[in-house]
Each structure stands twice: as structure tokens, then as C-alpha cells.
Design an enzyme around this catalytic site. Structure first.
Site, PDB file in Angstrom:
ATOM      1  N   HIS A 145       7.768   0.946  -8.770  1.00  0.00           N
ATOM      2  CA  HIS A 145       8.441   2.122  -9.254  1.00  0.00           C
ATOM      3  C   HIS A 145       9.930   1.880  -9.533  1.00  0.00           C
ATOM      4  CE1 HIS A 145      10.500   5.533  -6.745  1.00  0.00           C
ATOM      5  NE2 HIS A 145      10.542   5.939  -7.980  1.00  0.00           N
ATOM      6  N   ASP A 164       3.858   0.959  -4.604  1.00  0.00           N
ATOM      7  CA  ASP A 164       3.714   2.397  -4.887  1.00  0.00           C
ATOM      8  C   ASP A 164       2.543   2.721  -5.818  1.00  0.00           C
ATOM      9  OD1 ASP A 164       5.837   3.459  -3.397  1.00  0.00           O
ATOM     10  OD2 ASP A 164       7.280   3.080  -4.990  1.00  0.00           O
ATOM     11  N   HIS A 225       1.138   3.809  -0.036  1.00  0.00           N
ATOM     12  CA  HIS A 225       1.065   5.207   0.425  1.00  0.00           C
ATOM     13  C   HIS A 225      -0.387   5.678   0.313  1.00  0.00           C
ATOM     14  CE1 HIS A 225       5.415   5.870   0.423  1.00  0.00           C
ATOM     15  NE2 HIS A 225       5.492   5.455  -0.815  1.00  0.00           N
TER      16      HIS A 225
HETATM   17 FE1  FEO Z   1       9.286   3.596  -4.544  1.00  0.00          FE
HETATM   18 FE2  FEO Z   1       7.228   4.419  -1.919  1.00  0.00          FE
HETATM   19  O1  FEO Z   1       8.783   3.810  -2.763  1.00  0.00           O
END
Ligand code: FEO
Length: 403
Positions: A145, A164, A225
Site C-alpha cells: 500500500h 496489506d 490483516h
Molecule cells: Fe499499509 Fe496495514 O499497513
């Protein structure tokens, strides 16, 4: 507690059940999130990413229960954003000589945030790192990202560690995609894409096509995540290909704010006009001051047509409308038709201003907008219905094949 992912790959991350706002206060996370970190215990031992800074001490303590930290041969920093690198200072304090593998931009972001001269090893697209009988292949993934982002792929196990990309803000005890509610999962993936990755559509498409051209078998995607994609990981790749291609559903979304209900009445009458003209289209209406901004952006992401309403106040817009217009300008939506509307008492600048901001945001304005003096009477409501109907006709042209 660690969770076995596959063979010698273990999840050693942190589930954050409490998180409700991310990126400061910018992004709502109704279902919490996780910061996924993975320990790969082959002949050589690699740690892929860490967790967000507030959990650094807890993370390192738990990691020490899994392994003597001195036995970690390599740290892989796929992405320098603090939700993944935040525990590095705590960890590197204990094992300062351990090499940290990252991109050249990764060095810049890690040094810029932590001001430490760690043992950085810069990798480029296609570089490999042997873990014994298996290798990590590094795949630079700029803007997925941040400029520093990269993936790595573990041969033998056919696992992609995608940082990400393909993630979602979803706290769950069940680590795998086939163990969670599919509807919730898809909704969170879509929201994550719409709000975070939309500006980088072209990078997403290019990187996925490049990965596919490598012909690497893909058994799992371990994101940073949310869930691990164990069951048919290709499904989220297919979704990303769709979402990155100026995704649209058969939907028109009306967003507005209102001071004394006049603009709300306009919004609802416009919706009625759209439905009368084009019953097949799904029309959704949101008061942006009362709704969740990121949920509304997700709806805009899905829409072919967008109408934005605000009364004129102090020669301008209501702040909630101004705020979301600024947000969607930055996201750079493409191929969406739009129009503005609003009530006014004396000066009436808001409609023109909203139109200009929509154009700056890449929307195609289909008309000059509709502004009504004071509270709409019967004639005003009829004008709104007609405005909605005309917008639906424009929309209809689009779904019948206009580019
Ligand atoms: Fe771009 Fe979950 O950090």
C-alpha cells in the site's frame, strides 16, 4: 498463542478486538482487525512482519515463548507502516544484529520512522533467500500500500505473504477464510479495498498480472490483516481484478446533509424519480453527517451514479459534505456519473461548488445540478422527481453500453 498455518509456518500475530478507528481517526473498523506476523521454521528461521506498536511488548514476550529470539535468522519487513513494523524497535533491541530484509524504500520508511541503523538487506523484485530446502522469493509491490511494500512467496509450501493486499479489518479467533462468515468477510474486504486501495488500482492490476505470469502455484495467501486465504485463495485475487477495474454494480447512491430538512426532502424525491424511471436500479440514500464515512465510501465505490446534496451555508457547503467530497477526490474514482443538488435561502452557491468538486474528483457531471429556494413545495418536489428521472436516463445510457 501461535497458530499453525501450514507445515512449518506459524501465525504469531495479534488480534485487536478493540480497534474501531484506524489510520488515526480516518478509517472505521467495526469488526476490529489483526496484525499478522508469521514465523517460518525451516532450516533457517524467518519472521515475516511484526505488529502495531502498542502491542510490541506483548508480541515480543509471546514470541519468546515460541522461540529463542537469537534463533531467528532473518526478519522480513514487507511493509514499513507502523501497524506491521511497530514492534521492530522492541525486537531489534534484543537481537540487534539480525538482518532485516526489505525494499530500498523500506529502508527509507523504517529509518524515517525509527531512526535506527539496523542490519538492513535491500532486496529487489525476484531476489531469493534460501531457508534450506525452500526459498523466499521477493516481489516488490509498490503502492500496495506504500512505495515500500513487497510480497514474499515461500516455495515448496506455495504460500504468498501479501502484506496489506487481500487483507481486511476483521478480528477473528478463526484464522482461516473458510472458518468465518463469508458475507462479513466479503464486506470487510470490499470496504478495505474501496477506502484504502482504490487510488492504486493500476498498481494492483499490474502486480496481479505480473504474479500470474510467474506461474507460481498458490495454495495460500497470508495477508497482514484478517484471515489467511486457505480455501480457494484465487477467489480474492479474482475479486481484486474486478475491484481494480473501476468496479460498478447496478446502484445509484445519493449522499447529502441537511439543515432544516429541505435538502433531505430533495434527496428522497430525487430517489423516487430515479426509481420511477429505472426500477431495476438499486438506490441508496445516506445522510453523510449521520452515517459512517467509510461505509458510505464503500457504497460510492459500488455505484455507477452518485448524487451529492447540501444546502448553501455561509456561501459554501455543510462541512460533512465538504469532507466526504475531499475524501473521494483523493480516492480518484473513475467512470461514475454524478450531479449535485441542494436547497438555499438567498445566495445558493453550494450546488455549483459541489459540481466543481465532483469534476475535480474525476466524476462525469451530467447536468448543472438542481437548486431550490427555501423548502420545496409541491412544484419543487416535482422538479426533484424530474431531476432524478433525467439522471436515471443518463445512467440508463451508461448501462446500455456507453463508455
Ligand atoms: Fe499499509 Fe496495514 O499497513
Amino acid at each position: 498463542m501461535s497458530v499453525k498455518v501450514k507445515n512449518n509456518i506459524w501465525w504469531v500475530g495479534k488480534v485487536d478486538w478493540e480497534l474501531r478507528k484506524f489510520h488515526g481517526e480516518e478509517l472505521s473498523t467495526h469488526r476490529g482487525t489483526s496484525y499478522n506476523s508469521y514465523l517460518i521454521r525451516e532450516e533457517k528461521i524467518a519472521l515475516v512482519e511484526t505488529v502495531w506498536a502498542p502491542f510490541a511488548r506483548e508480541y515480543v514476550q509471546k514470541l519468546q515463548q515460541e522461540i529463542d529470539l537469537k534463533c531467528i535468522d532473518y526478519i522480513i519487513a514487507n511493509h514499513g507502516e507502523i501497524d506491521h513494523s511497530g514492534a521492530l524497535p522492541e525486537l531489534m533491541r534484543l537481537i540487534p544484529e539480525t538482518p532485516v530484509y526489505c525494499t530500498a524504500n523500506g529502508v527509507k520508511s523504517l529509518k524515517g520512522q525509527y531512526h535506527q541503523e539496523w542490519n538492513f538487506r535491500v532486496v529487489k523484485n525476484g531476489d531469493r533467500l534460501s531457508l534450506g530446502s525452500k526459498e523466499l522469493i521477493f516481489i516488490e509491490a509498490p503502492m500496495l500500500h506504500w512505495p515500500d511494500s513487497m510480497f514474499c512467496y515461500l516455495t515448496g509450501d506455495n504460500v504468498l505473504f501479501s502484506t496489506d493486499a487481500f487483507g481486511q479489518h476483521l478480528a477473528t479467533e478463526k484464522l482461516f477464510n473458510d472458518c468465518v462468515d463469508g458475507g462479513e468477510l466479503l464486506q470487510e474486504c470490499l470496504k478495505y479495498y474501496a477506502n484504502i486501495l482504490t487510488p492504486f488500482n493500476s498498481f494492483v492490476l499490474r502486480k496481479i498480472k505480473e504474479f500470474i505470469s510467474l506461474n507460481l502455484p498458490l495454495d495460500m495467501i497470508c495477508t497482514s490483516h484478517g484471515v489467511v486465504w486457505r480455501d480457494n485463495p484465487q477467489q480474492i485475487v479474482a475479486n481484486y481484478l474486478q475491484w481494480a477495474s473501476d468496479y460498478q454494480e447496478n446502484q445509484i447512491t445519493i449522499i447529502y446533509d441537511s439543515m432544516w430538512d429541505a435538502t433531505r426532502k430533495m434527496a428522497e424525491a430525487i430517489a423516487q424519480g430515479i426509481r420511477e424511471e429505472e426500477p431495476s436500479v438499486l438506490v441508496k440514500i445516506f445522510n453523510v453527517a449521520r452515517g459512517d464515512k467509510n461505509d458510505i465510501i464503500t457504497e460510492l465505490f459500488k455505484s455507477k451514479g452518485v448524487l451529492v446534496g447540501s444546502p448553501t451555508v455561509n456561501k459554501g457547503l455543510l462541512s460533512a459534505v465538504a469532507g466526504i467530497l475531499e475524501e473521494i477526490r483523493g480516492l480518484g474514482f473513475k467512470n461514475k456519473k454524478a450531479a449535485a443538488f441542494g436547497a438555499y435561502g438567498w445566495s445558493g452557491e453550494a450546488v455549483k461548488m459541489m459540481g466543481e468538486r465532483l469534476k475535480e474528483g474525476g466524476f462525469t457531471l451530467v447536468n448543472d445540478g438542481l437548486k431550490l429556494l427555501w423548502n420545496p413545495d409541491e412544484e419543487g418536489i416535482a422538479a426533484c422527481r424530474s431531476f432524478g428521472s433525467d439522471f436515471a436516463k443518463q445512467y440508463n445510457l451508461t448501462i446500455k453500453g456507453e463508455p
